[in-house]
Design an enzyme around this catalytic site. Structure first.
Site, PDB file in Angstrom:
ATOM      1  N   CYS A 134       0.807  -1.208   0.000  1.00  0.00           N
ATOM      2  CA  CYS A 134       0.000   0.000   0.000  1.00  0.00           C
ATOM      3  C   CYS A 134       0.845   1.265   0.000  1.00  0.00           C
ATOM      4  O   CYS A 134       1.965   1.291   0.475  1.00  0.00           O
ATOM      5  CB  CYS A 134      -0.906   0.057   1.237  1.00  0.00           C
ATOM      6  N   GLY A 159       1.694   0.160  -4.981  1.00  0.00           N
ATOM      7  CA  GLY A 159       0.442  -0.565  -5.190  1.00  0.00           C
ATOM      8  C   GLY A 159      -0.112  -0.270  -6.563  1.00  0.00           C
ATOM      9  O   GLY A 159      -0.426   0.879  -6.865  1.00  0.00           O
ATOM     10  N   TYR A 208      14.432  -1.826  -1.015  1.00  0.00           N
ATOM     11  CA  TYR A 208      13.622  -2.003  -2.220  1.00  0.00           C
ATOM     12  C   TYR A 208      12.342  -1.185  -2.284  1.00  0.00           C
ATOM     13  O   TYR A 208      12.028  -0.598  -3.313  1.00  0.00           O
ATOM     14  CB  TYR A 208      13.281  -3.497  -2.376  1.00  0.00           C
TER      15      TYR A 208
END
Length: 490
Positions: free
Chosen positions: A19, A45, A261
């Protein structure tokens, strides 16, 4: 963000942050600014997006499946989302979580007025709480753990909405960054350990909240500060801002994988450039795992900064030996294994003229199942590489995450099943090495990892989870009571 156990996408070889959230209060362009901010957070997302706004009299919502630019492609959406306060959410779905009913922000009419919530993270006792609420008569409209928060607020016996909100937060465990709206205010908060990120900015008289600083940059807002772990910030329509810390001040444990990441490289996290941290990880990797080679080649795009750092430290030239197509859909939407395997080659192609005859060092951010690494190593061999050495800019991912990240079940993680030597054979590389966990901590500015009290949440590497995992414990207890002939997947 789903009450079912989180799984990775069908290709299964990249961890996915589930999210991204954005909110703004105090501008007539609230909805447009929110859409722009969500576009900057699209990497967090890519399957669904929603925006809720408040115009001083009522709430308005628009949600859809797809990218921000697809769902909010026409200017007409602005007339559908009037008002000077808006919040939005981009998400990946997990198994059982697809469909509009789970697209956030979620909204409900409570006894003391409307309430919307956008949530980044995962509540690790959501199933336990949901069972209790359902037994008391609650009716859930989604399978999202976020809806548990709304029901806890609705059933709290405290007199004010803010007291009910705090009461609800005291009952949940796990990770959460929230942007909430009521008719009178916008509320932003992080869990007491600050596992998931959240920042605050200003643009004119408006206040902005976002998962990452890059979203502030894109909308033209000035970074003010991070929301502190356990902090609740309230902003009223007139701009008055208050802050409280009702959960004390436990030692923070922000997710270290944001640096590896999840976050965009042009974001700043914990006062550090994500890009510079990733280069520093590459330098640590070069110190810890040197190799004689002709070229350092990143696995695009996430391996690029670490590969630059590795090349700078080692003195081995950096080159783009793999070219990525940016016009290919995500691998997991392909319906068959054969199509998924072909999709890897459509996404990445070897720069054959550069690679042929060379000893190369491949740099990637992580290895999850190992399938993509194996295919890329083979791609390099097919292009004529003399040697292929894999270096990974994170420690081995040996444990599942329960804090808002899509990870497979542990037995599907390559590093949970194999040691480094076995993994090397699996991906068919000449050598394989991961940065050490202390090397990772050095790259983010720590002298080393404090094993007694880690400075970050690194459970995916260490297995040291910073909170209770009630739902997991109850699932495992239930599994232990099953007959021996019945497996966990039955």
């Amino acid at each position: 963000m789903n009450l079912t156990h989180p799984f990775l996408d069908a290709d299964g070889d990249k961890l996915r942050e589930e999210c991204g959230i954005f909110g703004v209060i105090g501008t007539p362009e609230a909805a447009a600014m929110t859409a722009l901010g969500l576009h900057a957070l699209q990497h967090r997302g890519q399957e669904a997006v929603g925006i809720v706004s408040w115009n001083g009299a009522e709430f308005f919502a628009r949600r859809g499946l797809g990218h921000v630019a697809q769902v909010f492609s026409e200017g007409s959406f602005l007339s559908e989302l009037p008002g000077e306060m808006a919040s939005g959410h981009v998400r990946y779905s997990t198994t059982g979580g697809q469909g509009l009913r789970n697209v956030q922000p979620l909204y409900a009419d409570l006894a003391r007025g409307g309430f919307s919530v956008a949530h980044n993270g995962n509540i690790s006792n959501a199933m336990h709480l949901k069972h209790e609420l359902v037994n008391k008569g609650a009716i859930f409209q989604s399978s999202s753990d976020t809806e548990v928060i709304i029901h806890l607020i609705a059933t709290s016996r405290y007199p004010t909405l803010m007291d009910r909100f705090i009461d609800a937060l005291r009952m949940i465990e796990g990770a959460y960054s929230l942007i909430c709206m009521t008719p009178k205010r916008m509320i932003a908060c992080r869990d007491p350990l600050g596992i998931r990120p959240l920042v605050m900015g200003k643009i004119g008289d408006a206040t902005v909240f976002a998962s990452e600083t890059v979203a502030l940059d894109v909308v033209g807002a000035t970074f003010v500060r991070e929301i502190e772990p356990g902090e609740i910030v309230e902003v009223r329509a007139d701009g008055r801002t208050t802050s409280q810390r009702p959960f004390g001040k436990p030692a923070p444990r922000p997710c270290i994988f944001e640096h590896v990441y999840f976050s965009r490289p042009d974001s700043v996290m914990g006062g550090q450039s994500v890009y510079e941290v990733r280069k520093a990880i590459g330098k640590e990797l070069a110190k810890e795992a040197p190799v004689e080679a002709d070229l350092v080649i990143p696995v695009p795009d996430s391996g690029v900064p670490a590969a630059i750092g590795y090349a700078q430290q080692s003195g081995i030239p950096f080159e783009l030996g793999i070219i990525r197509s940016h016009y290919v859909g995500r691998t997991f939407i392909q319906p068959s294994d054969g199509a998924r395997h072909a999709d890897v080659k459509r996404k990445h192609n070897a720069n054959r003229a550069l690679v042929a005859g060379k000893r190369i060092v491949l740099i990637d951010d992580s290895i999850v199942r190992g399938t993509t690494s194996m295919k890329i190593v083979q791609m390099m061999r097919d292009a004529g590489a003399a040697e292929v050495h894999m270096r990974v800019a994170s420690p081995p991912t040996q444990h599942s995450c329960y804090y808002g990240v899509d990870t497979p079940e542990r037995h599907k993680l390559l590093a949970a099943r194999m040691d480094v030597q076995e993994m090397t054979k699996f991906i068919v590389a000449d050598s394989l090495a991961f940065v050490s966990i202390d090397g990772l901590y050095r790259a983010v500015g720590e002298a080393s990892r404090n094993n007694a009290q880690p400075q970050h949440c690194d459970a995916c590497f260490s297995g040291q989870y910073p909170t209770r995992l009630t739902d997991l414990a109850e699932r495992e207890a239930d599994a232990d009571q099953l007959p021996l002939a019945v497996g966990l997947d039955a």
